[in-house]
Design an enzyme around this catalytic site. Structure first.
Site, PDB file in Angstrom:
ATOM      1  N   GLY A  69     -23.050-123.021  30.288  1.00  0.00           N
ATOM      2  CA  GLY A  69     -23.028-123.198  29.344  1.00  0.00           C
ATOM      3  C   GLY A  69     -22.958-121.828  28.534  1.00  0.00           C
ATOM      4  O   GLY A  69     -22.159-121.378  28.049  1.00  0.00           O
ATOM      5  N   THR A  70     -24.007-121.394  28.864  1.00  0.00           N
ATOM      6  CA  THR A  70     -24.338-119.595  28.367  1.00  0.00           C
ATOM      7  C   THR A  70     -22.762-118.807  28.440  1.00  0.00           C
ATOM      8  O   THR A  70     -22.370-118.062  27.415  1.00  0.00           O
ATOM      9  CB  THR A  70     -25.230-119.005  28.281  1.00  0.00           C
ATOM     10  OG1 THR A  70     -26.625-119.756  28.059  1.00  0.00           O
ATOM     11  CG2 THR A  70     -25.699-117.274  27.549  1.00  0.00           C
ATOM     12  N   GLN A 177     -23.756-129.915  24.515  1.00  0.00           N
ATOM     13  CA  GLN A 177     -24.769-131.080  23.869  1.00  0.00           C
ATOM     14  C   GLN A 177     -23.875-132.450  24.157  1.00  0.00           C
ATOM     15  O   GLN A 177     -24.386-133.537  24.102  1.00  0.00           O
ATOM     16  CB  GLN A 177     -25.640-131.024  22.183  1.00  0.00           C
ATOM     17  CG  GLN A 177     -26.269-130.120  22.989  1.00  0.00           C
ATOM     18  CD  GLN A 177     -27.459-130.306  23.863  1.00  0.00           C
ATOM     19  OE1 GLN A 177     -27.622-131.247  24.395  1.00  0.00           O
ATOM     20  NE2 GLN A 177     -28.810-129.695  23.514  1.00  0.00           N
ATOM     21  N   SER A 197     -21.486-127.696  30.560  1.00  0.00           N
ATOM     22  CA  SER A 197     -22.195-127.325  31.349  1.00  0.00           C
ATOM     23  C   SER A 197     -23.417-128.574  32.120  1.00  0.00           C
ATOM     24  O   SER A 197     -23.143-129.582  31.629  1.00  0.00           O
ATOM     25  CB  SER A 197     -23.989-126.791  29.892  1.00  0.00           C
ATOM     26  OG  SER A 197     -24.873-126.601  31.634  1.00  0.00           O
ATOM     27  N   HIS A 199     -26.114-129.033  33.921  1.00  0.00           N
ATOM     28  CA  HIS A 199     -27.425-129.599  33.699  1.00  0.00           C
ATOM     29  C   HIS A 199     -27.484-130.348  32.409  1.00  0.00           C
ATOM     30  O   HIS A 199     -28.777-130.822  32.470  1.00  0.00           O
ATOM     31  CB  HIS A 199     -28.554-128.827  33.868  1.00  0.00           C
ATOM     32  CG  HIS A 199     -28.335-127.475  32.623  1.00  0.00           C
ATOM     33  ND1 HIS A 199     -29.723-127.693  32.160  1.00  0.00           N
ATOM     34  CD2 HIS A 199     -28.257-126.839  31.966  1.00  0.00           C
ATOM     35  CE1 HIS A 199     -29.542-126.959  30.858  1.00  0.00           C
ATOM     36  NE2 HIS A 199     -28.502-126.375  30.820  1.00  0.00           N
ATOM     37  N   THR A 235     -18.211-115.121  43.424  1.00  0.00           N
ATOM     38  CA  THR A 235     -17.731-116.233  44.665  1.00  0.00           C
ATOM     39  C   THR A 235     -18.061-117.779  44.089  1.00  0.00           C
ATOM     40  O   THR A 235     -19.133-117.986  43.170  1.00  0.00           O
ATOM     41  CB  THR A 235     -18.470-116.341  45.917  1.00  0.00           C
ATOM     42  OG1 THR A 235     -18.090-115.016  46.560  1.00  0.00           O
ATOM     43  CG2 THR A 235     -18.582-117.362  46.416  1.00  0.00           C
ATOM     44  N   CYS A 323     -33.473-122.666  24.353  1.00  0.00           N
ATOM     45  CA  CYS A 323     -33.590-121.321  24.728  1.00  0.00           C
ATOM     46  C   CYS A 323     -34.053-119.986  23.545  1.00  0.00           C
ATOM     47  O   CYS A 323     -33.464-119.200  23.563  1.00  0.00           O
ATOM     48  CB  CYS A 323     -31.749-120.936  24.284  1.00  0.00           C
ATOM     49  SG  CYS A 323     -30.927-121.574  25.352  1.00  0.00           S
TER      50      CYS A 323
END
Length: 379
Positions: A69-70, A177, A197, A199, A235, A323
């Site tokens: 996400g970042t 989120q 994201s 995770h 990659t 974070c």
């Protein structure tokens, strides 16, 4: 241990793990290689791209896979700003964005951009009239999160998107989120660009995605990059992406059922707090919020102490965005919502997931009751 920090990260689901193992074994080739093994990996990558586009009602050509996400946030905003800087130097965001975007905009300020940080009300929502007033002829992009990761407040994304489109302003939204918890339709919501994201939805860490409407020009942050249509170098993680899409398919099939279950768990939790008369205030919007994220202020006790005491009772909660952990500064979200620095430090976050039960919540309430009682004894 009772895990109540799903907004920070989630364990991988069995289906996502199984997909990863199978893809890593059968599709290990570099998707950019021209031999048959590489071509097989490329075909799987194309299927994943097509499926993600379908889930958000976007175009296959607009999907770019990232390392999370970042990176998705940073590459999306920078790529769009790079391509449209000739139109102006004004950008709009909010005071409560995820750290990846908040610090990016601070950096863009140092690079000569003019940034408007929209304020929020006490519930963490922006006001549309503030956004309207902020737009100038030099505004090229606005980045406004779909929902806040600390208090769960949802922004009126469709209305925001419509307003920005009328003014020709590119709209990026951090949907990390909300993806898998709320139905996302980039066309109905007038979202030009979004980030997600893996995770957060029981997929692997280190995998994410950007969507940019193919009609909108972008300029790569890394010249001469060849992967993901030049969007990023490196990659492509085909097994991780396949696992991500498996997790996305599964969670999106069950959005409504999980929302209902989270609402029931939330009501039970808040009822227990009231019944025990605990000195706790629920933060965030009363209606426009994600049901599985509950931001709380524990009166007179620092959130970090509450978190550590819960940890002693084998319960994992947080003091806000993962974070920001390790930084002693109070929650930016709480400060933006009008809290004093001392009040903002009393913040904790509880977030539910697919394995959360009422018994888990009862044990959390017992722990919070013990912590509150200890405070009274020291007064």
């Amino acid at each position: 241990m009772i895990y109540l920090d799903y907004a920070a990260t989630t364990p991988m689901s069995e289906k996502a793990l199984q997909t990863y193992v199978e893809a890593a074994s059968a599709y290990f080739g570099n998707a950019s290689s021209l031999h048959d093994i590489g071509s097989a990996a490329e075909r799987l990558l194309t299927l994943c791209r097509r499926e993600l586009a379908y889930i958000i009602n976007g175009e296959e050509r607009g999907v770019y896979f990232t390392s999370g996400g970042t990176e998705a946030n940073i590459l999306a905003v920078r790529s769009l700003v790079n391509a449209h800087r000739h139109r102006g130097n004004h950008l709009i965001t909010t005071e409560i964005e995820h750290a990846s975007l908040y610090h990016l905009f601070k950096q863009l300020e140092m690079e000569g951009f003019s940034i408007t940080y929209l304020p929020v009300d006490r519930f963490g929502q922006i006001r549309l009239h503030d956004l309207q007033r902020a737009i100038t002829p030099k505004t090229i992009l606005a980045s406004i999160q779909h929902a806040n990761s600390e208090i769960g407040t949802i922004q009126p994304i469709a209305e925001i998107g419509q307003l920005l489109r009328r003014h020709g302003v590119i709209f990026h939204s951090d949907c990390v989120q909300t993806f898998g918890k709320i139905r996302i339709d980039v066309k109905k919501m007038c979202i030009d660009s979004l980030s997600i994201s893996a995770h957060k939805i029981y997929g692997p860490k280190g995998v994410g995605a950007v969507y940019i409407d193919p009609r909108i020009n972008w300029q790569p942050c890394f010249p001469n990059a060849t992967h993901e249509y030049g969007f990023r170098p490196g990659t492509v993680n085909v097994p991780g992406i396949a696992s991500f899409i498996t997790a996305a398919q599964h969670i999106c099939e069950n959005i409504e059922a999980e929302q209902t279950r989270f609402e029931q768990l939330r009501r039970h939790f808040l009822a227990m707090i009231r019944e025990k008369q605990l000195p706790i205030t629920v933060e965030g919007h009363p209606h426009m919020r994600l049901p599985h994220i509950i931001g709380l202020s524990v009166h007179g006790i620092e959130g970090q102490y509450v978190m550590l005491e819960c940890n002693r009772d084998n319960i994992a909660i947080s003091t806000g965005s993962a974070c920001q952990i390790g930084k002693q500064a109070p929650s930016r979200t709480m400060l933006a919502a009008g809290k004093s620095a001392e009040e903002a430090k009393q913040f904790i976050r509880v977030s539910f997931g697919k394995w959360t039960t009422e018994k888990d919540i009862d044990q959390l309430v017992s722990s919070l009751e013990r912590i509150s009682q200890q405070r009274k004894e020291f007064e």
